[in-house]
Design a protein around this motif. Structure first.
Motif, PDB file in Angstrom:
ATOM      1  N   SER A  54     -31.015   2.555  38.082  1.00 63.67           N
ATOM      2  CA  SER A  54     -31.834   2.530  39.196  1.00 63.67           C
ATOM      3  C   SER A  54     -31.442   2.719  40.504  1.00 63.67           C
ATOM      4  CB  SER A  54     -32.508   0.987  39.039  1.00 63.67           C
ATOM      5  OG  SER A  54     -31.439  -0.038  39.118  1.00 63.67           O
ATOM      6  N   THR A  55     -30.145   2.390  40.605  1.00 63.79           N
ATOM      7  CA  THR A  55     -29.450   2.461  41.717  1.00 63.79           C
ATOM      8  C   THR A  55     -28.438   3.617  41.955  1.00 63.79           C
ATOM      9  OG1 THR A  55     -27.709   1.056  41.194  1.00 63.79           O
ATOM     10  CG2 THR A  55     -29.593   0.195  42.384  1.00 63.79           C
ATOM     11  N   ASP A  56     -28.254   4.288  40.812  1.00 65.63           N
ATOM     12  CA  ASP A  56     -27.064   5.409  40.645  1.00 65.63           C
ATOM     13  C   ASP A  56     -25.832   4.759  41.149  1.00 65.63           C
ATOM     14  OD1 ASP A  56     -28.275   7.281  39.258  1.00 65.63           O
ATOM     15  OD2 ASP A  56     -29.070   8.547  41.217  1.00 65.63           O
ATOM     16  N   THR A  57     -25.404   3.795  40.510  1.00 63.69           N
ATOM     17  CA  THR A  57     -24.049   3.153  40.967  1.00 63.69           C
ATOM     18  C   THR A  57     -23.269   3.216  39.521  1.00 63.69           C
ATOM     19  OG1 THR A  57     -24.854   0.873  41.027  1.00 63.69           O
ATOM     20  CG2 THR A  57     -24.640   2.138  42.926  1.00 63.69           C
ATOM     21  N   ILE A  58     -21.928   3.300  39.829  1.00 66.24           N
ATOM     22  CA  ILE A  58     -21.103   3.167  38.538  1.00 66.24           C
ATOM     23  C   ILE A  58     -20.246   1.913  38.958  1.00 66.24           C
ATOM     24  CG2 ILE A  58     -18.884   3.985  37.571  1.00 66.24           C
ATOM     25  CD1 ILE A  58     -21.682   6.024  37.138  1.00 66.24           C
ATOM     26  N   SER A  59     -19.951   1.224  38.015  1.00 66.56           N
ATOM     27  CA  SER A  59     -19.115   0.099  38.155  1.00 66.56           C
ATOM     28  C   SER A  59     -18.328  -0.160  36.576  1.00 66.56           C
ATOM     29  CB  SER A  59     -20.058  -1.124  38.322  1.00 66.56           C
ATOM     30  OG  SER A  59     -20.796  -1.297  37.254  1.00 66.56           O
ATOM     31  N   ASP A  60     -17.309  -1.090  36.603  1.00 69.44           N
ATOM     32  CA  ASP A  60     -16.487  -1.369  35.320  1.00 69.44           C
ATOM     33  C   ASP A  60     -15.998  -0.351  34.925  1.00 69.44           C
ATOM     34  OD1 ASP A  60     -17.333  -3.907  35.967  1.00 69.44           O
ATOM     35  OD2 ASP A  60     -18.992  -3.912  34.448  1.00 69.44           O
ATOM     36  N   VAL A  61     -15.290   0.628  35.534  1.00 67.72           N
ATOM     37  CA  VAL A  61     -14.536   1.743  35.055  1.00 67.72           C
ATOM     38  C   VAL A  61     -13.260   1.459  34.517  1.00 67.72           C
ATOM     39  CG1 VAL A  61     -13.641   3.882  35.560  1.00 67.72           C
ATOM     40  CG2 VAL A  61     -15.598   3.393  36.714  1.00 67.72           C
ATOM     41  N   ILE A  62     -12.996   1.630  33.417  1.00 72.17           N
ATOM     42  CA  ILE A  62     -11.645   1.285  32.439  1.00 72.17           C
ATOM     43  C   ILE A  62     -11.295   2.655  31.885  1.00 72.17           C
ATOM     44  CG2 ILE A  62     -10.896  -0.067  30.609  1.00 72.17           C
ATOM     45  CD1 ILE A  62     -13.343  -2.019  30.923  1.00 72.17           C
ATOM     46  N   VAL A  63     -10.179   2.703  31.810  1.00 70.83           N
ATOM     47  CA  VAL A  63      -9.440   3.846  31.245  1.00 70.83           C
ATOM     48  C   VAL A  63      -8.205   3.472  30.692  1.00 70.83           C
ATOM     49  CG1 VAL A  63      -8.351   6.280  31.649  1.00 70.83           C
ATOM     50  CG2 VAL A  63     -10.522   5.388  33.046  1.00 70.83           C
ATOM     51  N   HIS A  64      -8.113   4.022  29.404  1.00 62.47           N
ATOM     52  CA  HIS A  64      -6.773   3.920  28.771  1.00 62.47           C
ATOM     53  C   HIS A  64      -6.106   5.240  28.449  1.00 62.47           C
ATOM     54  CE1 HIS A  64      -7.631  -0.318  27.913  1.00 62.47           C
ATOM     55  NE2 HIS A  64      -8.792   0.032  27.652  1.00 62.47           N
ATOM     56  N   SER A  65      -4.771   5.702  28.688  1.00 53.92           N
ATOM     57  CA  SER A  65      -4.069   6.918  28.572  1.00 53.92           C
ATOM     58  C   SER A  65      -3.012   6.976  27.915  1.00 53.92           C
ATOM     59  CB  SER A  65      -4.152   7.541  29.920  1.00 53.92           C
ATOM     60  OG  SER A  65      -3.239   6.804  30.797  1.00 53.92           O
ATOM     61  N   THR A  66      -2.518   7.951  27.253  1.00 59.18           N
ATOM     62  CA  THR A  66      -1.234   8.266  26.858  1.00 59.18           C
ATOM     63  C   THR A  66      -0.822   9.340  27.611  1.00 59.18           C
ATOM     64  OG1 THR A  66      -1.933   9.696  25.100  1.00 59.18           O
ATOM     65  CG2 THR A  66      -1.726   7.304  24.565  1.00 59.18           C
ATOM     66  N   GLY A  67       0.469   9.608  27.637  1.00 58.61           N
ATOM     67  CA  GLY A  67       1.035  10.859  28.258  1.00 58.61           C
ATOM     68  C   GLY A  67       1.623  10.254  29.565  1.00 58.61           C
ATOM     69  N   ALA A  69       0.506  11.013  32.924  1.00 58.27           N
ATOM     70  CA  ALA A  69      -0.432  10.596  33.665  1.00 58.27           C
ATOM     71  C   ALA A  69      -1.158   9.252  33.482  1.00 58.27           C
ATOM     72  CB  ALA A  69      -1.777  11.495  34.002  1.00 58.27           C
ATOM     73  N   ASP A  70      -0.435   8.263  34.159  1.00 58.24           N
ATOM     74  CA  ASP A  70      -1.010   6.940  33.778  1.00 58.24           C
ATOM     75  C   ASP A  70      -2.121   6.264  34.589  1.00 58.24           C
ATOM     76  OD1 ASP A  70      -0.763   4.351  32.947  1.00 58.24           O
ATOM     77  OD2 ASP A  70       1.101   3.643  34.090  1.00 58.24           O
ATOM     78  N   PHE A  71      -3.173   6.186  33.693  1.00 56.84           N
ATOM     79  CA  PHE A  71      -4.533   5.527  34.305  1.00 56.84           C
ATOM     80  C   PHE A  71      -4.719   4.214  33.576  1.00 56.84           C
ATOM     81  CE2 PHE A  71      -5.108   9.989  34.503  1.00 56.84           C
ATOM     82  CZ  PHE A  71      -5.990  10.374  35.626  1.00 56.84           C
ATOM     83  N   ASN A  72      -3.615   3.759  33.200  1.00 57.84           N
ATOM     84  CA  ASN A  72      -3.798   2.235  32.548  1.00 57.84           C
ATOM     85  C   ASN A  72      -3.539   0.997  33.531  1.00 57.84           C
ATOM     86  OD1 ASN A  72      -3.797   3.088  29.724  1.00 57.84           O
ATOM     87  ND2 ASN A  72      -1.682   3.784  29.963  1.00 57.84           N
ATOM     88  N   GLY A  73      -3.081   1.211  34.626  1.00 58.16           N
ATOM     89  CA  GLY A  73      -3.086   0.526  35.683  1.00 58.16           C
ATOM     90  C   GLY A  73      -4.122   0.266  36.742  1.00 58.16           C
ATOM     91  N   PRO A  74      -3.917  -0.138  37.990  1.00 59.57           N
ATOM     92  CA  PRO A  74      -5.090  -0.146  38.926  1.00 59.57           C
ATOM     93  C   PRO A  74      -5.659   1.242  39.057  1.00 59.57           C
ATOM     94  CG  PRO A  74      -3.275  -1.499  39.561  1.00 59.57           C
ATOM     95  CD  PRO A  74      -2.930  -0.807  38.385  1.00 59.57           C
ATOM     96  N   ILE A  75      -6.963   1.485  39.144  1.00 58.23           N
ATOM     97  CA  ILE A  75      -7.643   2.864  39.520  1.00 58.23           C
ATOM     98  C   ILE A  75      -8.378   2.686  40.508  1.00 58.23           C
ATOM     99  CG2 ILE A  75      -7.095   3.940  36.987  1.00 58.23           C
ATOM    100  CD1 ILE A  75      -9.940   2.996  36.378  1.00 58.23           C
ATOM    101  N   THR A  76      -8.738   3.706  41.228  1.00 53.79           N
ATOM    102  CA  THR A  76      -9.916   3.849  41.885  1.00 53.79           C
ATOM    103  C   THR A  76     -10.705   4.971  41.583  1.00 53.79           C
ATOM    104  OG1 THR A  76      -8.647   5.610  43.441  1.00 53.79           O
ATOM    105  CG2 THR A  76      -8.690   2.919  43.873  1.00 53.79           C
ATOM    106  N   LEU A 100      -8.860   7.998  40.115  1.00 56.17           N
ATOM    107  CA  LEU A 100      -7.596   8.412  40.403  1.00 56.17           C
ATOM    108  C   LEU A 100      -6.426   7.445  39.738  1.00 56.17           C
ATOM    109  CD1 LEU A 100      -8.370   9.321  43.958  1.00 56.17           C
ATOM    110  CD2 LEU A 100      -7.340  10.851  42.476  1.00 56.17           C
ATOM    111  N   THR A 101      -5.228   7.785  39.563  1.00 51.90           N
ATOM    112  CA  THR A 101      -4.284   6.919  39.016  1.00 51.90           C
ATOM    113  C   THR A 101      -3.953   6.009  40.280  1.00 51.90           C
ATOM    114  OG1 THR A 101      -2.769   8.486  39.617  1.00 51.90           O
ATOM    115  CG2 THR A 101      -3.416   8.320  37.233  1.00 51.90           C
ATOM    116  N   ALA A 102      -3.252   5.061  40.101  1.00 52.27           N
ATOM    117  CA  ALA A 102      -2.918   3.969  41.368  1.00 52.27           C
ATOM    118  C   ALA A 102      -2.117   4.630  42.152  1.00 52.27           C
ATOM    119  CB  ALA A 102      -2.137   2.697  40.474  1.00 52.27           C
ATOM    120  N   ASP A 103      -1.169   5.561  41.965  1.00 52.41           N
ATOM    121  CA  ASP A 103      -0.296   6.430  42.764  1.00 52.41           C
ATOM    122  C   ASP A 103      -0.956   7.496  43.441  1.00 52.41           C
ATOM    123  OD1 ASP A 103      -0.042   8.043  40.533  1.00 52.41           O
ATOM    124  OD2 ASP A 103       1.959   7.881  40.211  1.00 52.41           O
TER     125      ASP A 103
END
Length: 190
Positions: A54-67, A69-76, A100-103
């Motif tokens: 209804s508002t075209d917003t994304i929230s609660d993004v969670i990513v788990h990754s191996t390899g 490129a580390d997306f397991n920590g804080p992300i934007t 994006l990854t934390a770094d």
């Protein structure tokens, strides 16, 4: 008012409350396998996000990754709806979610080329769209390197609102008490 009329009204209220929960969708991706000769892009990615249509917003993004490129920590993340490259919002059927990854050295992007099949997503399976995930390097030294997903699963389901769950629970309690009341009346008294 008879018991049957009350039951019909309760069931009708439950059906309307379920329709109201359709604004939030959970998009889940799993086992998205990204491979490239450059090892820093290879890996398997899983996760989810909530899409309020209804508002075209994304929230609660969670990513788990191996390899590497580390997306397991804080992300934007950022999301674009109906905006083609260099175009104003609402002029295109494009959708882009960039995580994006934390770094800030790598970006996991979901950019379905056939957005007409996904905007807004209809609950069901979207396995074919998992190949629209890309992992990009965003540093100045490797900005041209991109790895595309080879396989995985993507699914969209409705998110049940807490009010719907509470109302459903009240309906079940009412039905159970109705059954107990009828059994008590059916028991012959001596």
């Amino acid at each position: 008012m008879t018991v049957r009329r009350i039951l019909v009204l309760v069931l009708l209220a439950l059906s309307f409350s379920t329709v109201a929960a359709a604004d939030e969708l959970q998009v889940t991706f799993s086992n998205v396998d990204v491979t490239k000769q450059i090892p820093s892009f290879s890996g398997t990615y899983s996760g989810s996000w909530i899409w309020d249509t209804s508002t075209d917003t994304i929230s609660d993004v969670i990513v788990h990754s191996t390899g590497p490129a580390d997306f397991n920590g804080p992300i934007t993340w950022s999301a674009s709806f109906g905006r083609g490259l260099g175009q104003p919002a609402g002029t295109s059927d494009l959708f882009l979610l960039a995580i994006l990854t934390a770094d800030q050295t790598a970006s996991l992007n979901f950019f379905p080329q056939d957005s007409l099949a996904f905007l807004p997503p209809v609950p069901g399976e979207y396995d074919s769209l998992t190949q629209e995930f890309f992992v990009n390097c965003v540093s100045a030294t490797c900005s041209v390197n991109t790895a595309q997903a080879q396989s995985g699963q993507l699914a969209v389901v409705k998110v049940a609102e807490p009010g719907v769950l509470a109302l459903t629970g009240v309906g079940f309690v009412f039905l159970i008490s109705l059954l107990c009341f009828r059994r008590r009346q059916a028991t012959p008294r001596l």
